[in-house]
Design an enzyme around this catalytic site. Structure first.
Site, PDB file in Angstrom:
ATOM      1  N   GLU A 137       8.540 -30.735 -49.850  1.00 23.10           N
ATOM      2  CA  GLU A 137       8.181 -31.917 -49.068  1.00 23.10           C
ATOM      3  C   GLU A 137       6.709 -31.767 -48.740  1.00 23.10           C
ATOM      4  O   GLU A 137       6.330 -30.911 -47.953  1.00 23.10           O
ATOM      5  CB  GLU A 137       9.060 -31.992 -47.818  1.00 23.10           C
ATOM      6  CG  GLU A 137       8.863 -33.268 -47.022  1.00 23.10           C
ATOM      7  CD  GLU A 137       7.896 -33.080 -45.882  1.00 23.10           C
ATOM      8  OE1 GLU A 137       6.687 -33.338 -46.088  1.00 23.10           O
ATOM      9  OE2 GLU A 137       8.339 -32.677 -44.798  1.00 23.10           O
ATOM     10  N   CYS A 186       3.951 -34.755 -40.979  1.00 18.45           N
ATOM     11  CA  CYS A 186       3.981 -35.262 -42.353  1.00 18.45           C
ATOM     12  C   CYS A 186       4.328 -36.742 -42.386  1.00 18.45           C
ATOM     13  O   CYS A 186       4.066 -37.421 -43.383  1.00 18.45           O
ATOM     14  CB  CYS A 186       4.971 -34.468 -43.198  1.00 18.45           C
ATOM     15  SG  CYS A 186       6.632 -34.401 -42.502  1.00 18.45           S
TER      16      CYS A 186
END
Length: 502
Positions: free
Chosen positions: A239, A275
């Site tokens: 990720e 993120c």
């Protein structure tokens, strides 16, 4: 050699830990490999009990852990205490998902005069290497989503501790190992290693069956390449994050001040080190969105202290890259505090500059955003098509918006991201059954996977079909007497754990 963590507020050393030796590394991998069959054969309800016990242990030590984490991350006691509670919730969720059992996908086709009997079931893949993240020292670190999901799925875990909070990582590992031992888990179900080269060796180790990573695109791609250069290639669930876009409709822009306030609150959360930080705002022409966001930023007056010196330096460099790509600074707030600080900034650019490959579409990890105005719906949709894959997107609407128009924008955004937030900001990621935390390349290396939520277990199993096998030859979850009381599909009909067909 040692791995040393530092206090971001002062730059002073906090904890030093010896790098994992070759002998220790070998022992940890051997133990994980030995534990894999035993862990795979463990009842999901037992794994649930282990993970709930780990959650209890972390909650019982939350003050100690939050204090240690704050010294290494400067994220603040309130934020860290809440993150410990979140991490405990995640651990319990993954345990509950394991016990519920549908992730195993048990499917039986009974034999007929024309066809053999088949049993299909998802089996644990083996030891998983987990790379802890810097920005979530609990929720995406030693006991975080990846570790909890892998153990819930029946896989041993070897964590590569993050050097930015190595002291906290080692203390968390002590807690996890002690609880697993007390609960009777197989020895080797969990291990931890330290050191840069050790991380490289971990990905290349023949005992490792998959890699889970949360962090930068640069490091994620390095791990992906290492895994694909092995003699036996393994999946890397990286990720990596990218620029998460926000679309403001014409109706929503009538309250552009309210939108700007919400945008600032979202992109400065955690000093922009999420993120899911929204990094690009697309608003109608004439809305003065950049000026409004700049004003909201001045009112908020954030003082970002970054997790590491390298991250602080990358924020300054990222602003320069955006300027090189054609953006202009509208506001650049320089912090007055000491330590590894970084500016918070708003930039704007002509929307025509948002082309595939442009520096304007690169992530700047920090409290830095780009604002662009679109002159027509066609121009907006053209730009959305140019965006690279991202984890999440938001769309802000108003009462005058046409449902068909908004539905079209939502559909277009869904082609680019893993989650579309409607009239909400993307920075919160719930650990639930329906959560999707992953998006098209390059935000993640496997777009179909999620690193948060119930379906996170799917990364650490693979389907196997057994044809005409005697019942006693099958793993417990696939046997006809259903000893683990799992839901299953028999001859195409879904049957609950109680044996009731739907």
């Amino acid at each position: 050699m040692t791995v040393t963590s530092f206090n971001p507020r002062s730059g002073k050393a906090v904890t030093s830990v010896q790098e994992t030796t070759a002998e220790q590394f070998s022992d940890i991998l051997r133990a994980a490999s030995t534990a894999a069959p035993a862990l795979a054969a463990t009842r999901p309800a037992d794994r649930q009990r282990w993970l709930h016990a780990i959650a209890d242990a972390f909650e019982a030590r939350r003050e100690e852990l939050a204090e240690l984490a704050d010294r290494e991350t400067a994220l603040g006691s309130d934020r860290l205490t809440n993150e410990i509670a979140r991490t405990s919730g995640q651990l319990r969720l993954y345990g509950d998902v394991a016990a519920e059992g549908s992730y195993l996908g048990v499917t039986l086709d009974e034999p007929t005069t024309d066809a053999s009997g088949l049993v299909r079931v998802n089996r644990p893949i083996g030891p998983v290497a987990v790379f802890g993240a810097s920005n979530f020292p609990f929720a995406f670190s030693v006991p975080g989503n990846d570790t909890a999901a892998a153990i819930a799925a029946g896989c041993p875990v070897v964590v590569k501790a993050h050097p930015a909070h190595v002291g906290l990582s080692m203390r968390q590992a002590e807690i996890v190992q002690a609880v697993l031992r007390e609960q009777g888990a197989p020895e080797g179900a969990f291990g931890i290693v330290n050191g840069h080269q050790v991380g490289v060796d971990l990905v290349q180790a023949s005992e490792i069956a998959a890699v889970a990573f949360t962090g930068s695109q640069d490091v994620g791609m390095r791990l992906w390449r290492l895994a694909n250069e092995r003699d036996v290639v393994i999946p890397v669930y990286a990720e990596m994050g990218t620029v998460n876009p926000v679309v403001v409709t014409g109706s929503a822009a009538k309250d552009i001040t309210g939108v700007a306030d919400g945008f600032v609150e979202s992109f400065t959360l955690g000093h922009g080190q999420f993120c899911t930080k929204p990094g690009l705002l697309l608003a109608p022409a004439g809305s003065r969105a950049a000026e409004e966001v700049a004003g909201a930023l001045r009112r908020a007056a954030p003082e970002p202290v970054m997790l590491t010196r390298a991250i602080a330096e990358s924020v300054v460099a990222g602003i320069e890259r955006l300027k090189d790509g054609g953006a202009h600074v509208v506001e650049n707030l320089r912090p007055k505090t000491q330590g590894w600080t970084a500016p918070a900034a708003v930039l704007r650019a002509d929307i025509s500059a948002l082309k595939r490959g442009s520096r304007l579409l690169e992530e700047c990890f920090g409290a830095v955003v780009l604002v662009c105005e679109y002159r027509s719906d066609e121009e907006l949709t053209d730009v959305l098509d140019e965006l690279q894959g991202a984890l999440a997107a938001s769309i802000m609407t108003g009462p005058e918006d046409d449902d068909a128009h908004v539905g079209g924008l939502v559909s277009r955004l869904s082609r680019k991201v893993g989650r579309v937030a409607c009239n909400q900001w993307p920075t919160g990621v719930g650990y639930t059954w329906a959560q999707q935390h992953g998006g098209p390349w390059p935000s993640t290396s496997v777009p179909s996977a999620t690193s948060v939520g119930a379906y996170g277990l799917d990364r650490f199993v693979r389907p196997v079909a057994f044809q005409s096998a005697h019942d006693t030859w099958l793993p417990p979850e696939a046997r006809s007497d259903n000893p683990w009381q799992l839901p299953r599909r028999i001859n195409g009909r879904l049957v609950s754990s109680s044996g009731i067909a739907s």
